[in-house]
Design a protein around this motif. Structure first.
Motif, PDB file in Angstrom:
ATOM      1  N   GLU A  72       0.780  -1.234   0.000  1.00 30.77           N
ATOM      2  CA  GLU A  72       0.000   0.000   0.000  1.00 30.77           C
ATOM      3  C   GLU A  72       0.816   1.292   0.000  1.00 30.77           C
ATOM      4  O   GLU A  72       0.383   2.293  -0.569  1.00 30.77           O
ATOM      5  CB  GLU A  72      -1.002   0.006   1.170  1.00 30.77           C
ATOM      6  CG  GLU A  72      -0.391  -0.096   2.559  1.00 30.77           C
ATOM      7  CD  GLU A  72      -0.223  -1.521   3.062  1.00 30.77           C
ATOM      8  OE1 GLU A  72      -0.142  -2.448   2.231  1.00 30.77           O
ATOM      9  OE2 GLU A  72      -0.154  -1.704   4.290  1.00 30.77           O
ATOM     10  N   HIS A  73       1.988   1.310   0.623  1.00 26.21           N
ATOM     11  CA  HIS A  73       2.702   2.598   0.710  1.00 26.21           C
ATOM     12  C   HIS A  73       3.379   2.962  -0.612  1.00 26.21           C
ATOM     13  O   HIS A  73       3.325   4.127  -1.028  1.00 26.21           O
ATOM     14  CB  HIS A  73       3.708   2.585   1.863  1.00 26.21           C
ATOM     15  CG  HIS A  73       3.067   2.323   3.188  1.00 26.21           C
ATOM     16  ND1 HIS A  73       3.745   1.815   4.258  1.00 26.21           N
ATOM     17  CD2 HIS A  73       1.780   2.484   3.601  1.00 26.21           C
ATOM     18  CE1 HIS A  73       2.903   1.684   5.283  1.00 26.21           C
ATOM     19  NE2 HIS A  73       1.710   2.067   4.903  1.00 26.21           N
ATOM     20  N   HIS A 225      -1.717   9.123   8.085  1.00 24.25           N
ATOM     21  CA  HIS A 225      -1.270   7.828   7.563  1.00 24.25           C
ATOM     22  C   HIS A 225      -2.458   7.019   7.027  1.00 24.25           C
ATOM     23  O   HIS A 225      -2.339   6.305   6.028  1.00 24.25           O
ATOM     24  CB  HIS A 225      -0.512   7.013   8.622  1.00 24.25           C
ATOM     25  CG  HIS A 225       0.045   5.763   8.032  1.00 24.25           C
ATOM     26  ND1 HIS A 225       1.234   5.736   7.340  1.00 24.25           N
ATOM     27  CD2 HIS A 225      -0.469   4.515   7.927  1.00 24.25           C
ATOM     28  CE1 HIS A 225       1.440   4.531   6.857  1.00 24.25           C
ATOM     29  NE2 HIS A 225       0.415   3.766   7.197  1.00 24.25           N
ATOM     30  N   ASP A 229      -2.757   5.293   3.351  1.00 25.72           N
ATOM     31  CA  ASP A 229      -3.202   3.915   3.076  1.00 25.72           C
ATOM     32  C   ASP A 229      -4.365   3.903   2.067  1.00 25.72           C
ATOM     33  O   ASP A 229      -4.418   3.053   1.181  1.00 25.72           O
ATOM     34  CB  ASP A 229      -3.665   3.231   4.370  1.00 25.72           C
ATOM     35  CG  ASP A 229      -2.501   2.754   5.233  1.00 25.72           C
ATOM     36  OD1 ASP A 229      -1.371   2.617   4.727  1.00 25.72           O
ATOM     37  OD2 ASP A 229      -2.747   2.505   6.433  1.00 25.72           O
TER      38      ASP A 229
HETATM   39 ZN    ZN Z   1      -0.014   1.998   6.144  1.00 27.23          ZN
END
Ligand code: ZN
Length: 276
Positions: A72-73, A225, A229
């Motif tokens: 995901e990052h 964050h 995501d």
């Molecule tokens: Zn994450």
């Protein structure tokens, strides 16, 4: 907006946050129309929701028994930069390296290497309003002429209720690290996860403050964050997304549920029963 790739091959290496194992990835530039895909052990795995096999504390893809963990990052950074043609090859390890715990290292390196291709990019426009939910968490999506993401989080510590609105500037979210509560650590480790987690890549939340020296990069880092995501998971639609997303306490599971519903709308060209 034109399709994009990278000007040259770029290599990252580091540990995976869940496996704790060393990984090395090579990003290979690709021509227009390729899309984003992973390559491991000779198997190409498209960055597509159909290949999601787990959303437990990270988003994992697999095809023909070959898995790539915690995508995901890096996907978030590619989405933010509009890079839509790339092969991410895992030459060592099974997991995308966690690096700084967010998208900061990927972003700082890749932003200098983006190259336009001579073909118009395709975007995914959210065609209608819809909602997915799980318990008291939900994600609402609706049409808009640009990308907007809002996240409402409830934290059980000093952060309390947080509402963050992302307006599209990568620096608003890209340095926000993954996080956990201090008292959750035994649970995560007990589930065989977080073996590579440390204070360089994970923000550890206490009742008052954080365990990390130097504190938080943003005063509401965890909620940012969560938006990072979402940016990563949404890129599993296969195209940059245009529309408005509002998430209340959503995570990888709900993000993927939303993408599946959006994809269903796009492929069938009809309204699903879940539309409102
Ligand atoms: Zn994450």
């Amino acid at each position: 907006m034109l399709q994009k790739t990278l000007r040259e091959e770029i290599i990252f290496s580091g540990i995976g946050i869940h496996t704790g194992l060393w990984s090395r990835i090579v990003l290979h530039p690709e021509p227009a129309g390729t899309g984003i895909r992973f390559l491991r052990k000779g198997t190409y795995i498209d960055a597509h929701v159909d290949n999601v096999v787990s959303t437990n504390h990270a988003t994992d893809l697999a095809k023909e028994g070959v898995r790539v963990k915690t995508v995901e990052h890096i996907l978030a950074v590619l989405h933010l930069l509009g890079v839509d043609n790339l092969t991410v090859e895992l030459v060592e390890g099974v997991e995308i390296p966690i690096m700084d715990g967010g998208g900061g290292v990927f972003y700082d390196t890749l932003k200098e290497a983006v190259e336009d291709l001579g073909t118009e990019a395709e975007v995914f426009k959210i065609p209608a309003s819809l909602r997915v939910e799980e318990g008291s968490s939900f994600i609402w999506a609706e049409p808009s002429d640009r990308l907007e993401i809002e996240y409402m989080g409830t934290f059980k510590n000093f952060l309390g209720e947080r509402h963050f609105r992302f307006t599209g500037e990568p620096e608003e979210i890209v340095y926000a690290r993954t996080f956990c509560y201090y008292d959750e650590i035994p649970l995560i480790k007990g589930a065989g996860l977080g073996k590579g987690g440390n204070l360089d890549n994970t923000l550890v939340l206490l009742d008052k403050g954080v365990l990390n020296e130097g504190g938080m990069f943003y005063e509401d880092e965890p909620v940012r964050h969560k938006v990072l995501d979402i940016m990563g998971d949404l890129y599993l639609l296969g195209k940059p997304i245009v529309g408005k997303i509002i998430s209340r306490r959503g995570g990888h599971y709900l993000n993927v549920k939303l993408i599946k519903m959006l994809k269903e709308l796009a492929t069938e060209g009809k309204l699903s029963h879940s539309l409102v």
